[in-house]
Design a protein around this motif. Structure first.
Motif, PDB file in Angstrom:
ATOM      1  N   LYS A  61       0.811  -1.209   0.000  1.00 53.17           N
ATOM      2  CA  LYS A  61       0.000   0.000   0.000  1.00 53.17           C
ATOM      3  C   LYS A  61       0.846   1.262   0.000  1.00 53.17           C
ATOM      4  CE  LYS A  61      -3.872  -2.150   2.436  1.00 53.17           C
ATOM      5  NZ  LYS A  61      -4.743  -2.100   3.641  1.00 53.17           N
ATOM      6  N   ASN A  62       2.117   1.136   0.361  1.00 50.63           N
ATOM      7  CA  ASN A  62       2.991   2.309   0.440  1.00 50.63           C
ATOM      8  C   ASN A  62       3.717   2.606  -0.867  1.00 50.63           C
ATOM      9  OD1 ASN A  62       2.371   2.705   3.167  1.00 50.63           O
ATOM     10  ND2 ASN A  62       3.941   1.235   3.805  1.00 50.63           N
ATOM     11  N   THR A  76       4.128   4.184  -4.227  1.00 44.81           N
ATOM     12  CA  THR A  76       3.465   5.295  -4.915  1.00 44.81           C
ATOM     13  C   THR A  76       3.902   5.429  -6.371  1.00 44.81           C
ATOM     14  OG1 THR A  76       5.178   6.824  -4.138  1.00 44.81           O
ATOM     15  CG2 THR A  76       3.190   6.586  -2.777  1.00 44.81           C
ATOM     16  N   ARG A 101      -4.398  -4.534  -8.291  1.00 42.48           N
ATOM     17  CA  ARG A 101      -5.191  -3.544  -7.550  1.00 42.48           C
ATOM     18  C   ARG A 101      -4.759  -3.441  -6.098  1.00 42.48           C
ATOM     19  NH1 ARG A 101     -11.434  -4.631  -8.627  1.00 42.48           N
ATOM     20  NH2 ARG A 101     -11.553  -2.723  -7.402  1.00 42.48           N
ATOM     21  N   ASN A 102      -4.014  -4.431  -5.611  1.00 40.94           N
ATOM     22  CA  ASN A 102      -3.544  -4.375  -4.228  1.00 40.94           C
ATOM     23  C   ASN A 102      -2.570  -3.226  -4.001  1.00 40.94           C
ATOM     24  OD1 ASN A 102      -5.050  -6.618  -3.516  1.00 40.94           O
ATOM     25  ND2 ASN A 102      -3.406  -8.047  -4.052  1.00 40.94           N
ATOM     26  N   LEU A 103      -2.015  -2.677  -5.084  1.00 41.72           N
ATOM     27  CA  LEU A 103      -1.165  -1.480  -4.968  1.00 41.72           C
ATOM     28  C   LEU A 103      -2.079  -0.263  -4.827  1.00 41.72           C
ATOM     29  CD1 LEU A 103       1.392  -2.370  -7.780  1.00 41.72           C
ATOM     30  CD2 LEU A 103       1.890  -2.275  -5.348  1.00 41.72           C
ATOM     31  N   SER A 104      -2.789  -0.213  -3.753  1.00 43.73           N
ATOM     32  CA  SER A 104      -3.859   0.777  -3.581  1.00 43.73           C
ATOM     33  C   SER A 104      -3.346   2.202  -3.431  1.00 43.73           C
ATOM     34  CB  SER A 104      -4.712   0.411  -2.361  1.00 43.73           C
ATOM     35  OG  SER A 104      -3.901   0.320  -1.197  1.00 43.73           O
ATOM     36  N   GLY A 105      -2.057   2.360  -3.092  1.00 44.45           N
ATOM     37  CA  GLY A 105      -1.512   3.704  -2.951  1.00 44.45           C
ATOM     38  C   GLY A 105      -0.747   4.182  -4.170  1.00 44.45           C
ATOM     39  N   GLN A 144      -6.064   5.203  -6.686  1.00 47.28           N
ATOM     40  CA  GLN A 144      -5.364   6.474  -6.531  1.00 47.28           C
ATOM     41  C   GLN A 144      -4.508   6.847  -7.747  1.00 47.28           C
ATOM     42  OE1 GLN A 144      -5.965   8.406  -3.967  1.00 47.28           O
ATOM     43  NE2 GLN A 144      -7.249   6.850  -2.978  1.00 47.28           N
TER      44      GLN A 144
END
Length: 390
Positions: free
Chosen positions: A2-3, A5, A22-26, A49
């Motif tokens: 999630k961190n 960017t 999609r797990n790379l939400s950030g 995002q």
């Protein structure tokens, strides 16, 4: 995960992205240049995002994009779902991905919040009316789209369009952009084939145009400018640097613009390099003389980024200027395109002649003769092309 960017996946040979991406939400920025994709991964439109995505094709080893030997053909296919429409993507770069005409309806649905879109080097022939549905799009690049013939739609907030080296695009094909004056609040810059729009009142056959204004503030917000180069300059790109001379003080633009045939820019400083008006000496109650011109460089034959100076007379065709009539402005400065001091002298001379010149009876001119002289003055004044806006 999630961190994360920013993610760079250039030159990795990736062909697709799995749903688990999609797990790379950030994730904010994604770079997928020069891979082996043949379809736009639908998961990109589902990233919560993601604001910037680059999926460039071509070979970048020499420091430029080459159309020969492309190993990426991008086609957008798939079934849209309600989750796709929530995409926050703002910047999408698809240079040299050989997009076809079918790209646009799906792109409008997938990426409704785009503000910047680069489609250079694609295969589509028409920019369709549906691109007007990009309600927030302000920058659109279609450079090197050799099959592009016509632009049928324009996003409502479009302020920057670059269509350089579009060999099939004719002046008629750009009419939808140039047939009407832009809204007074939009600062536009269009670079493309075409002709100076009809709503430009003043034109000059050459590389410069003069005007006079009154006041201590230069009215750059009120002036639109257009530069038209010769039709036969498609072989090598031209770089122009804007020059503004105010009361003999030369102000040069802060950067150089690449163009091919036509440049249209509203708000004289916008897109033309900006000018440091603090150097100019302006008169508050007298007319200030200004001249807009430019200098040019052309790319050397066989060299990618080597330019040499060229004589303006060899490339210039016409320059135009237009004064925007801002309804929201309480005070509008006087702007003229003929020398007011020359006209002042002509008026004084005509007044003197009409008062003291005797006729054959050695009598002052009668009223009918004076009216005739003043009519001649008016016609001369109109023939000189005076345009005064207050």
């Amino acid at each position: 995960m999630k961190n994360v960017t920013r993610l760079f996946l250039d030159d990795t040979g990736i062909k697709d992205l799995p749903c688990s991406f999609r797990n790379l939400s950030g994730l904010l920025n994604l770079y997928l240049g020069r891979n082996k994709m043949c379809m736009m991964p639908s998961v990109i439109a589902m990233m919560p995002q993601l604001s910037l995505c680059t999926i460039e094709g071509g070979d970048n080893e020499s420091g430029k994009q080459e159309k020969e030997g492309l190993h990426l053909q991008l086609q957008v296919e798939g079934i849209l779902t309600h989750s796709l429409c929530s995409s926050k993507l703002e910047y999408l770069d698809l240079k040299y991905c050989e997009l076809s005409d079918g790209f646009f309806p799906l792109a409008v649905a997938w990426f409704p919040n785009l503000t910047q879109l680069d489609l250079g080097g694609s295969n589509f022939a028409i920019l369709p009316e549906c691109i007007q549905q990009f309600r927030s799009l302000w920058m659109l690049k279609v450079d090197d789209c050799e099959h592009l013939r016509e632009i049928r739609g324009s996003p409502p907030c479009l302020t920057y369009l670059s269509a350089i080296n579009c060999k099939s695009l004719s002046p008629r094909g750009t009419g939808v952009l140039l047939n009407q004056e832009p809204h007074e609040d939009l600062c536009i810059q269009f670079l493309m084939p075409g002709r100076i729009p009809r709503w430009f009142e003043q034109r000059s056959r050459g590389p410069s145009i003069s005007f006079w204004f009154r006041g201590k503030c230069f009215p750059d917000y009120a002036l639109c400018v257009a530069i038209l180069l010769r039709d036969d300059l498609h072989c090598n790109p031209i770089k122009v640097t804007s020059i503004l001379t105010i009361n003999g003080i030369v102000l040069s633009g802060r950067y150089t613009i690449q163009m091919e045939q036509l440049l249209v820019s509203s708000h004289l400083s916008f897109g033309l390099g900006g000018f440091d008006y603090r150097r100019a000496l302006l008169f508050e109650n007298e007319w200030n003389h200004a001249e807009f011109s430019y200098k040019a460089q052309q790319r050397s034959e066989g060299e990618y980024d080597v330019y040499h100076d060229v004589q303006i007379q060899l490339i210039a065709k016409e320059i135009g200027m237009h004064v925007q009539k801002r309804k929201s402005s309480v005070i509008m400065p006087d702007i003229r395109f003929t020398d007011p001091y020359k006209m002042r002298g002509l008026i004084v001379m005509m007044m003197t002649v009409s008062m003291v010149l005797p006729n054959y009876n050695n009598q002052p001119l009668n009223l009918e003769t004076r009216i005739g002289l003043w009519t001649l003055l008016f016609l001369t004044h109109s023939a000189l092309g005076t345009n005064t806006l207050t």
